[in-house]
Enzyme design. Sequence first.
Site, PDB file in Angstrom:
ATOM      1  N   TYR A   1       0.846  -1.193   0.000  1.00  0.00           N
ATOM      2  CA  TYR A   1       0.000   0.000   0.000  1.00  0.00           C
ATOM      3  C   TYR A   1       0.882   1.244   0.000  1.00  0.00           C
ATOM      4  O   TYR A   1       1.658   1.481   0.944  1.00  0.00           O
ATOM      5  CB  TYR A   1      -0.925   0.036   1.207  1.00  0.00           C
ATOM      6  CG  TYR A   1      -1.959  -1.062   1.280  1.00  0.00           C
ATOM      7  CD1 TYR A   1      -2.184  -1.923   0.198  1.00  0.00           C
ATOM      8  CD2 TYR A   1      -2.724  -1.246   2.424  1.00  0.00           C
ATOM      9  CE1 TYR A   1      -3.131  -2.925   0.270  1.00  0.00           C
ATOM     10  CE2 TYR A   1      -3.685  -2.254   2.501  1.00  0.00           C
ATOM     11  CZ  TYR A   1      -3.873  -3.095   1.420  1.00  0.00           C
ATOM     12  OH  TYR A   1      -4.816  -4.082   1.498  1.00  0.00           O
TER      13      TYR A   1
ATOM     14  N   LEU B   1     -18.355  -1.982   1.526  1.00  0.00           N
ATOM     15  CA  LEU B   1     -19.141  -0.909   0.901  1.00  0.00           C
ATOM     16  C   LEU B   1     -18.988  -0.905  -0.619  1.00  0.00           C
ATOM     17  O   LEU B   1     -19.476   0.022  -1.271  1.00  0.00           O
ATOM     18  CB  LEU B   1     -18.713   0.450   1.456  1.00  0.00           C
ATOM     19  CG  LEU B   1     -18.874   0.650   2.964  1.00  0.00           C
ATOM     20  CD1 LEU B   1     -18.375   2.024   3.372  1.00  0.00           C
ATOM     21  CD2 LEU B   1     -20.333   0.466   3.369  1.00  0.00           C
TER      22      LEU B   1
END
Length: 354
Positions: A60, A215
Site C-alpha cells: 500500500y 461498501l
Amino acid sequence: MLASWSVEHRPLGSGGLHVSEVTYGNWLTHGELVEREAALACVRAALDAGITTFDTADVYAQGAAEELLGGALRGVRRESVEVATKVCLPTGEGPNDRGLSRKHIMESCHASLRRLGTDYVDLYQAHRFDDRTPLEETLLAFDDLVRQGKVLYLGVSEWTAGQIREALDLADQLGLPRRIVSNQPQYNMLWRVIEPEVLPLCQREGIGQLIFQPLAQGVLTGKYRPGEQPPDGSRAASGGRAPRFIGRVLGDRLLDRVQQLRPLADAAGLSMAQLAIAWTLSRDGVSSAIIGASRPEQVSENATAAGIRLDASLLAQIDDLLGDLIDRDPAKTAQMMSVKPEWAQPAWPNPSLR
C-alpha cells in the site's frame, strides 16, 4: 486513548485472538489520497470509537501506508491493538520483490516491522497465492516467523477453497501447527463469490473472515447516482489509482438498484453505509469488516455498524431487491483481479493492488 469498548469484538476464527467487529484499513488512503494530518485524525477517530484492529500491507503506497499507521499508533499501548499486514504483491522491480518465497517473506516482514515501529505483528497475511513458489517453502517460512515471535497469527487473502485446503493438508503432513486463522476476501451485498466454497470450508476449519470492501468501494453508500458525475471529494472523483478501481462498479443499472436500498436503510434507522457494513457482519463466519476513510466523521459513522443486528425480513428484502445483480460464482474467487461482472460498466479493469 482507547474507547471503553464501544465496538464489539469477535474471535478471529477458532483461535484465541479477538478482533474488533470493524477494522480500520488504509488501502488507497494513507500515503495516497489522504493528507498526513487527515490520516492521523482518522486513526484517532477509530481508536475513539473502540476500533482496535488495523489492517495494512507492504504494497500500500509502497510502504508509506505502513509508516503512517505505525506513526499514528505511536504512544498507544501495543498490547491493546491488533496490527495486521500482508506480503506477496510487488514491492519493487526485482524478481524477488514479490511472491511468497522464503527470501521475500523474511525481507518483507522485517521491512514491515521497521515501518510499523513494532517488534511483531498480530496477523501476517499472504496477500495472494503464489503458484511460482513451493507451498512447503511458504508455510515453513511463515512458521519460522511465528516461532521467532515476529508474527503471532497467520492469514491468507483471496485464496480459493482449493488453495486453503491444500495449505491445511500440507501443514498436517509437515507436522506444523495449523496457524492459518483468517481469510481476507472481498465480500459485500453484491459480491458473494466466497459463499459456495470458501465460506463453508473456512467455517469447518475454524478460519475467520476479515472482509474488505463491505461498501463496494463506496457504491453501497448511495453517494454515486445513476446518470450523474461522481460527487466532489469522492474516491471516484479523486486523482491517483482510486478511480480505476471504483470504475468497475459505476454502471447505471447497478447504481439505480442501489438507490432502491435507501428506503430499507431509512426504515431501519440506518445510513446506507451502516446497512451495508451491518449486512456483512450478519453473515456466518465473518469476524470483522474493514473500513477505509478519508475523514474522521466517516470512521465514526461506520464504526456504529458494529453491534447492529439486522432481522431476517430485512435481509430477505435486500436479496430480493438486488436479485440478479448478486454474483455468487465461486470461480471468480481465483479470477477476482480480472473478471468483469455482468453489471460493471465500463469494463472492469485489472487492479494489481489490493
